[in-house]
Scaffold this motif. Sequence first.
Motif, PDB file in Angstrom:
ATOM      1  N   UNK A 296       0.827  -1.203   0.000  1.00 43.45           N
ATOM      2  CA  UNK A 296       0.000   0.000   0.000  1.00 43.45           C
ATOM      3  C   UNK A 296       0.870   1.264   0.000  1.00 43.45           C
ATOM      4  N   UNK A 297       1.855   1.259   0.899  1.00 45.45           N
ATOM      5  CA  UNK A 297       2.722   2.446   1.031  1.00 45.45           C
ATOM      6  C   UNK A 297       3.558   2.660  -0.232  1.00 45.45           C
ATOM      7  N   UNK A 298       4.111   1.567  -0.748  1.00 48.07           N
ATOM      8  CA  UNK A 298       4.975   1.712  -1.928  1.00 48.07           C
ATOM      9  C   UNK A 298       4.149   2.140  -3.141  1.00 48.07           C
ATOM     10  N   UNK A 299       2.956   1.561  -3.291  1.00 52.10           N
ATOM     11  CA  UNK A 299       2.124   1.930  -4.445  1.00 52.10           C
ATOM     12  C   UNK A 299       1.747   3.415  -4.383  1.00 52.10           C
ATOM     13  N   UNK A 300       1.408   3.876  -3.177  1.00 50.06           N
ATOM     14  CA  UNK A 300       1.042   5.293  -3.015  1.00 50.06           C
ATOM     15  C   UNK A 300       2.225   6.198  -3.386  1.00 50.06           C
ATOM     16  N   UNK A 301       3.396   5.821  -2.924  1.00 47.03           N
ATOM     17  CA  UNK A 301       4.593   6.620  -3.220  1.00 47.03           C
ATOM     18  C   UNK A 301       4.909   6.598  -4.723  1.00 47.03           C
ATOM     19  N   UNK A 302       4.740   5.422  -5.335  1.00 46.92           N
ATOM     20  CA  UNK A 302       5.008   5.317  -6.777  1.00 46.92           C
ATOM     21  C   UNK A 302       4.047   6.195  -7.559  1.00 46.92           C
ATOM     22  N   UNK A 303       2.762   6.144  -7.170  1.00 40.53           N
ATOM     23  CA  UNK A 303       1.750   6.915  -7.910  1.00 40.53           C
ATOM     24  C   UNK A 303       1.970   8.423  -7.782  1.00 40.53           C
ATOM     25  N   UNK A 304       2.679   8.810  -6.722  1.00 46.85           N
ATOM     26  CA  UNK A 304       2.950  10.245  -6.532  1.00 46.85           C
ATOM     27  C   UNK A 304       4.115  10.723  -7.415  1.00 46.85           C
ATOM     28  N   UNK A 305       4.854   9.799  -8.004  1.00 48.01           N
ATOM     29  CA  UNK A 305       5.966  10.205  -8.880  1.00 48.01           C
ATOM     30  C   UNK A 305       5.404  10.681 -10.218  1.00 48.01           C
ATOM     31  N   UNK A 306       5.984  11.741 -10.744  1.00 50.29           N
ATOM     32  CA  UNK A 306       5.456  12.410 -11.934  1.00 50.29           C
ATOM     33  C   UNK A 306       5.314  11.470 -13.143  1.00 50.29           C
ATOM     34  N   UNK A 307       6.326  10.637 -13.361  1.00 50.97           N
ATOM     35  CA  UNK A 307       6.353   9.839 -14.590  1.00 50.97           C
ATOM     36  C   UNK A 307       5.511   8.573 -14.547  1.00 50.97           C
ATOM     37  N   UNK A 308       4.918   8.265 -13.399  1.00 52.70           N
ATOM     38  CA  UNK A 308       4.179   6.996 -13.292  1.00 52.70           C
ATOM     39  C   UNK A 308       2.736   7.192 -13.756  1.00 52.70           C
ATOM     40  N   UNK A 309       2.359   6.498 -14.845  1.00 51.00           N
ATOM     41  CA  UNK A 309       0.992   6.650 -15.376  1.00 51.00           C
ATOM     42  C   UNK A 309       0.009   5.785 -14.592  1.00 51.00           C
ATOM     43  N   UNK A 310       0.397   4.544 -14.350  1.00 57.07           N
ATOM     44  CA  UNK A 310      -0.442   3.683 -13.511  1.00 57.07           C
ATOM     45  C   UNK A 310       0.377   2.522 -12.967  1.00 57.07           C
ATOM     46  N   UNK A 311      -0.224   1.833 -12.017  1.00 55.45           N
ATOM     47  CA  UNK A 311       0.475   0.700 -11.408  1.00 55.45           C
ATOM     48  C   UNK A 311      -0.435  -0.528 -11.425  1.00 55.45           C
ATOM     49  N   UNK A 312       0.176  -1.695 -11.531  1.00 54.86           N
ATOM     50  CA  UNK A 312      -0.591  -2.949 -11.489  1.00 54.86           C
ATOM     51  C   UNK A 312       0.080  -3.843 -10.441  1.00 54.86           C
ATOM     52  N   UNK A 313      -0.674  -4.204  -9.413  1.00 56.34           N
ATOM     53  CA  UNK A 313      -0.104  -5.053  -8.360  1.00 56.34           C
ATOM     54  C   UNK A 313      -0.351  -6.523  -8.727  1.00 56.34           C
TER      55      UNK A 313
END
Length: 328
Positions: A296-313
């Motif tokens: 949860x924490x890592x996904x939230x941090x990743x999504x806050x990075x400018x270049x990240x369009x989306x994430x798939x767990x």
Amino acid sequence: MKATALAHPNIALIKYWGKRDKLLFLPQNGSISLTLDGMWTKTTIEFSNAHKIDSLTINNEPSELTDHQVNHLDKIRELGGTTAHAKIASETNFPVGAGLASSASGLAALTAAATKALGLELTEKELSILTRQGSGSASRSICEGFAEWHRGEKDDGTDSFAETIAPKDYWPGMRLIATIVSEEKKKISSRAGHEQTVATCPYYGGWLATIKDDLTAMRTAIKEKDFTLLGETAEFNCLKMHATMITTKPSIMYWEPASVEIMHAIQQWREEGLESYFTIDAGPQVKVLCMEKDVEEIEKKLQALLGVKRTIVCKPGDGVSYSEEHLF
Ligand code: PMV
């Protein structure tokens, strides 16, 4: 003569990079991967004399079959004793050709569906060997969970196949977060990348020299469920592979600025005590290895990075499977 198969991409923790036989897709080195449950390709194939040509749709859009794909189909037709053309429909829930191992799930689903449609009863090993000749890394998508693709020694490739070394439920806390930084098709195919690296990279021998130790460390990490060893080994192995790609002529750089941004962030978070590791294939997407408790924490941090369009767990996933729910 219709069948449908489902396959998942797999991400290599120890990478396959470089072929020793281009026709049989024999690798220079063994590799270890994790099959992922969050992404999938479903393929229906029908062989019939009523079809005048081989045809393919991907997500309902007509797509050209490559010469290589037709050759692969011909090989399967020969095994099945038919010359009938094939109608193929494929669906996938993630970007194709952008470095998310779509060729692995695609070729695994295609080979499994085609052999089933022709009534060929192959063992997992035989299916992996046949799939390998469609796409090397696809040989691992036949298997569930953690898989090892053996380099093999024989010239005919009969000992170069993937097998499950730990099933998908073996390490339930294991997670991989795929971060999508670009949905564009990559400019250089992995096939061209393999060839160019073997032919022109002065460090390629160095890559091969460290593989044995990496494979041993990864097998130990999986056996002992040692996440730190798994992550450190995977991240370093990935960087070594990219070092060989970058130092080919001309240089192949699959990373986008956003890929580098994520790599820096992960190393920074690790210094701060949040443990995750990255691995990247022949494309810009960064796959983040972590444990369930930190997702949860890592996904939230990743999504806050400018270049990240989306994430798939993703969790560890199944090997290839079959379905009676055909796409046409
Ligand atoms: O099987 P190919 O040609 O898509 O090559 C795969 C190469 C890497 O994804 C970079 C590494 C691997 O082992 O999957």
